[in-house]
Motif scaffolding. Structure first.
Motif, PDB file in Angstrom:
ATOM      1  N   ARG A   1       0.832  -1.208   0.000  1.00  0.00           N
ATOM      2  CA  ARG A   1       0.000   0.000   0.000  1.00  0.00           C
ATOM      3  C   ARG A   1       0.867   1.258   0.000  1.00  0.00           C
ATOM      4  O   ARG A   1       0.614   2.221  -0.727  1.00  0.00           O
ATOM      5  N   GLN A   2       1.903   1.252   0.848  1.00  0.00           N
ATOM      6  CA  GLN A   2       2.750   2.434   0.967  1.00  0.00           C
ATOM      7  C   GLN A   2       3.521   2.721  -0.320  1.00  0.00           C
ATOM      8  O   GLN A   2       3.738   3.882  -0.673  1.00  0.00           O
ATOM      9  N   MET A   3       3.938   1.687  -1.016  1.00  0.00           N
ATOM     10  CA  MET A   3       4.672   1.895  -2.270  1.00  0.00           C
ATOM     11  C   MET A   3       3.751   2.407  -3.380  1.00  0.00           C
ATOM     12  O   MET A   3       4.217   2.849  -4.427  1.00  0.00           O
ATOM     13  N   VAL A   4       2.449   2.343  -3.162  1.00  0.00           N
ATOM     14  CA  VAL A   4       1.491   2.941  -4.093  1.00  0.00           C
ATOM     15  C   VAL A   4       1.154   4.370  -3.692  1.00  0.00           C
ATOM     16  O   VAL A   4       1.067   5.261  -4.530  1.00  0.00           O
ATOM     17  N   THR A   5       0.977   4.596  -2.389  1.00  0.00           N
ATOM     18  CA  THR A   5       0.434   5.871  -1.922  1.00  0.00           C
ATOM     19  C   THR A   5       1.490   6.872  -1.465  1.00  0.00           C
ATOM     20  O   THR A   5       1.201   8.067  -1.392  1.00  0.00           O
ATOM     21  N   ALA A   6       2.696   6.426  -1.138  1.00  0.00           N
ATOM     22  CA  ALA A   6       3.723   7.337  -0.618  1.00  0.00           C
ATOM     23  C   ALA A   6       4.238   8.253  -1.727  1.00  0.00           C
ATOM     24  O   ALA A   6       4.244   7.873  -2.902  1.00  0.00           O
ATOM     25  N   PRO A   7       4.683   9.449  -1.373  1.00  0.00           N
ATOM     26  CA  PRO A   7       5.269  10.334  -2.387  1.00  0.00           C
ATOM     27  C   PRO A   7       6.560   9.748  -2.956  1.00  0.00           C
ATOM     28  O   PRO A   7       7.185   8.871  -2.346  1.00  0.00           O
ATOM     29  N   LYS A   8       6.948  10.269  -4.106  1.00  0.00           N
ATOM     30  CA  LYS A   8       8.101   9.716  -4.825  1.00  0.00           C
ATOM     31  C   LYS A   8       9.368   9.749  -3.985  1.00  0.00           C
ATOM     32  O   LYS A   8      10.142   8.784  -3.973  1.00  0.00           O
ATOM     33  N   TRP A   9       9.592  10.844  -3.244  1.00  0.00           N
ATOM     34  CA  TRP A   9      10.812  10.946  -2.447  1.00  0.00           C
ATOM     35  C   TRP A   9      10.871   9.851  -1.386  1.00  0.00           C
ATOM     36  O   TRP A   9      11.939   9.337  -1.061  1.00  0.00           O
ATOM     37  N   GLU A  10       9.682   9.502  -0.852  1.00  0.00           N
ATOM     38  CA  GLU A  10       9.642   8.500   0.212  1.00  0.00           C
ATOM     39  C   GLU A  10       9.920   7.108  -0.349  1.00  0.00           C
ATOM     40  O   GLU A  10      10.578   6.283   0.290  1.00  0.00           O
ATOM     41  N   ARG A  11       9.420   6.844  -1.542  1.00  0.00           N
ATOM     42  CA  ARG A  11       9.714   5.555  -2.172  1.00  0.00           C
ATOM     43  C   ARG A  11      11.205   5.431  -2.467  1.00  0.00           C
ATOM     44  O   ARG A  11      11.809   4.366  -2.281  1.00  0.00           O
ATOM     45  N   ARG A  12      11.801   6.520  -2.925  1.00  0.00           N
ATOM     46  CA  ARG A  12      13.255   6.495  -3.192  1.00  0.00           C
ATOM     47  C   ARG A  12      14.044   6.288  -1.907  1.00  0.00           C
ATOM     48  O   ARG A  12      15.014   5.520  -1.882  1.00  0.00           O
ATOM     49  N   LEU A  13      13.641   6.968  -0.845  1.00  0.00           N
ATOM     50  CA  LEU A  13      14.331   6.804   0.438  1.00  0.00           C
ATOM     51  C   LEU A  13      14.192   5.377   0.948  1.00  0.00           C
ATOM     52  O   LEU A  13      15.135   4.805   1.508  1.00  0.00           O
ATOM     53  N   THR A  14      13.033   4.768   0.740  1.00  0.00           N
ATOM     54  CA  THR A  14      12.807   3.388   1.172  1.00  0.00           C
ATOM     55  C   THR A  14      13.779   2.437   0.488  1.00  0.00           C
ATOM     56  O   THR A  14      14.296   1.501   1.117  1.00  0.00           O
ATOM     57  N   ARG A  15      14.039   2.652  -0.796  1.00  0.00           N
ATOM     58  CA  ARG A  15      14.980   1.787  -1.519  1.00  0.00           C
ATOM     59  C   ARG A  15      16.373   1.864  -0.908  1.00  0.00           C
ATOM     60  O   ARG A  15      17.070   0.856  -0.782  1.00  0.00           O
ATOM     61  N   ILE A  16      16.773   3.059  -0.486  1.00  0.00           N
ATOM     62  CA  ILE A  16      18.116   3.236   0.078  1.00  0.00           C
ATOM     63  C   ILE A  16      18.185   2.703   1.507  1.00  0.00           C
ATOM     64  O   ILE A  16      19.111   1.965   1.863  1.00  0.00           O
ATOM     65  N   THR A  17      17.202   3.048   2.334  1.00  0.00           N
ATOM     66  CA  THR A  17      17.258   2.604   3.733  1.00  0.00           C
ATOM     67  C   THR A  17      17.117   1.090   3.846  1.00  0.00           C
ATOM     68  O   THR A  17      17.764   0.472   4.700  1.00  0.00           O
ATOM     69  N   SER A  18      16.315   0.477   2.981  1.00  0.00           N
ATOM     70  CA  SER A  18      16.190  -0.978   3.039  1.00  0.00           C
ATOM     71  C   SER A  18      17.484  -1.640   2.581  1.00  0.00           C
ATOM     72  O   SER A  18      17.881  -2.679   3.111  1.00  0.00           O
ATOM     73  N   GLY A  19      18.158  -1.027   1.600  1.00  0.00           N
ATOM     74  CA  GLY A  19      19.449  -1.558   1.159  1.00  0.00           C
ATOM     75  C   GLY A  19      20.495  -1.484   2.258  1.00  0.00           C
ATOM     76  O   GLY A  19      21.269  -2.423   2.460  1.00  0.00           O
ATOM     77  N   GLU A  20      20.518  -0.363   2.967  1.00  0.00           N
ATOM     78  CA  GLU A  20      21.465  -0.230   4.080  1.00  0.00           C
ATOM     79  C   GLU A  20      21.113  -1.199   5.200  1.00  0.00           C
ATOM     80  O   GLU A  20      21.990  -1.811   5.813  1.00  0.00           O
ATOM     81  N   ALA A  21      19.822  -1.372   5.464  1.00  0.00           N
ATOM     82  CA  ALA A  21      19.404  -2.324   6.496  1.00  0.00           C
ATOM     83  C   ALA A  21      19.830  -3.742   6.115  1.00  0.00           C
ATOM     84  O   ALA A  21      20.226  -4.527   6.978  1.00  0.00           O
ATOM     85  N   ALA A  22      19.749  -4.078   4.830  1.00  0.00           N
ATOM     86  CA  ALA A  22      20.176  -5.404   4.371  1.00  0.00           C
ATOM     87  C   ALA A  22      21.667  -5.609   4.635  1.00  0.00           C
ATOM     88  O   ALA A  22      22.092  -6.694   5.052  1.00  0.00           O
ATOM     89  N   ARG A  23      22.445  -4.570   4.413  1.00  0.00           N
ATOM     90  CA  ARG A  23      23.893  -4.686   4.664  1.00  0.00           C
ATOM     91  C   ARG A  23      24.177  -4.861   6.157  1.00  0.00           C
ATOM     92  O   ARG A  23      25.008  -5.685   6.551  1.00  0.00           O
ATOM     93  N   VAL A  24      23.479  -4.099   6.993  1.00  0.00           N
ATOM     94  CA  VAL A  24      23.669  -4.226   8.441  1.00  0.00           C
ATOM     95  C   VAL A  24      23.242  -5.611   8.905  1.00  0.00           C
ATOM     96  O   VAL A  24      23.958  -6.286   9.665  1.00  0.00           O
ATOM     97  N   PHE A  25      22.072  -6.053   8.456  1.00  0.00           N
ATOM     98  CA  PHE A  25      21.520  -7.329   8.906  1.00  0.00           C
ATOM     99  C   PHE A  25      22.433  -8.486   8.515  1.00  0.00           C
ATOM    100  O   PHE A  25      22.677  -9.392   9.314  1.00  0.00           O
TER     101      PHE A  25
END
Length: 309
Positions: A219-243
């Motif tokens: 739902r969020q990837m449909v309704t969130a603004p473009k900047w938030e979707r872009r930030l999600t791609r980066i923060t999830s990538g960094e979280a993957a590296r940490v995890f």
């Protein structure tokens, strides 16, 4: 798979969104039927069984490395016990973060909604899981293994700045890989009965948490603004590296009498370990790819984590 544009992702996902309240009501019904009290459900006083593992050997980080082949069986089993304690410690750390993210998510939501009621139900589940993992660590005889001070403080930053879609992407990262491993563990008769019981409870209850997080992230990837979707791609990538780096605390090798640096190098070079981690993440990365999270810099960060081929 060809990378989809944001517009294509939105168009593709719009027709698949489920009613938020309907999803929550179904999850609440499932929670009422299939929730467990680990203190009553598990026999914490039963002695551990001789010759049984605390974690399936194929899921131990050093499995099938030259160092593993030189280790006596007793040392292998000790390493499995310490890695089980390390994973349980990681699980507690992650679930404490998740509970904070869920509280932030519902802060502005209608308090009488089924969506909020289910989030509170999940928080209660995670409280029980954290206590269950802590009790398992204490019962097993291995120490707790906190994440590094750097990762501890980095997570403090990530959870403070995480937006809603980023929170749910990180939630799935922490839940789905461990869930894949635990689904292999609880039916494995080579494994200690208590550990199998812990993983069975966690698998049953985490299935609901994954459903909740997936539906909300979609739902969020449909309704969130473009900047938030872009930030999600980066923060999830960094979280993957940490995890991926925090998955096994290197101190486990020292505590079973191994050279830490040699062990870490062999784990890093292990094709078997890489396959295990990527198999554990595959269902998640396929989903994230479908909804447009694995794009651009974020995709490269997921690749560098070793979780995405």
């Amino acid at each position: 798979m060809a990378t989809m544009t944001d517009v294509e992702v939105l168009r593709d996902a719009l027709g698949e969104l489920k009613d938020r309240e309907q999803v929550a009501r179904r999850l609440l019904e499932s929670s009422a039927k299939h929730s467990f009290d680990p203190d009553k459900e598990l026999d914490w006083d039963a002695p551990f069984e001789d010759g049984k593992w605390f974690w399936p050997p194929e899921l131990v980080s050093l499995y099938d490395t030259p160092l593993w082949r030189r280790m006596p069986e007793e040392q292998r089993m000790a390493l499995a016990m310490h890695e089980a304690a390390s994973l349980a410690s990681l699980g507690i750390w992650f679930e404490v973060i998740l509970m904070q993210l869920l509280v932030r998510h519902i802060y502005d939501k209608p308090v009488t909604s089924a969506h909020v009621r289910y989030a509170l139900t999940e928080i209660a589940d995670e409280c029980r899981h954290s206590m269950m993992f802590a009790r398992m660590i204490q019962s097993g005889g291995a120490p707790a293994y906190p994440v590094s001070r750097f990762n501890h403080n980095l997570a403090r930053v990530l959870k403070a700045v995480s937006t809603t879609p980023g929170s749910f992407a990180c939630t799935l990262l922490g839940e789905e890989i461990l869930d894949w491993m635990q689904r292999l563990t609880f039916p494995d008769e080579r494994v200690q009965t208590l550990v199998r019981g812990v993983t069975r409870i966690h698998v049953v209850e985490e299935a609901r948490h994954v459903r909740y997080a997936r539906e909300e992230l979609r739902r969020q990837m449909v309704t969130a603004p473009k900047w938030e979707r872009r930030l999600t791609r980066i923060t999830s990538g960094e979280a993957a590296r940490v995890f991926s780096t925090a998955f096994v605390n290197p101190q486990v090798y020292v505590n079973v009498g191994l050279d830490k640096h040699e062990a870490m190098e062999q784990v890093k070079a292990s094709g078997h370990r890489r396959e295990v981690m990527q198999n554990g993440a595959k269902r998640l990365t396929d989903f994230l790819d479908d909804i447009g999270v694995l794009q651009g810099v974020g995709r490269r960060m997921w690749r560098s984590s070793g979780l995405l081929p």
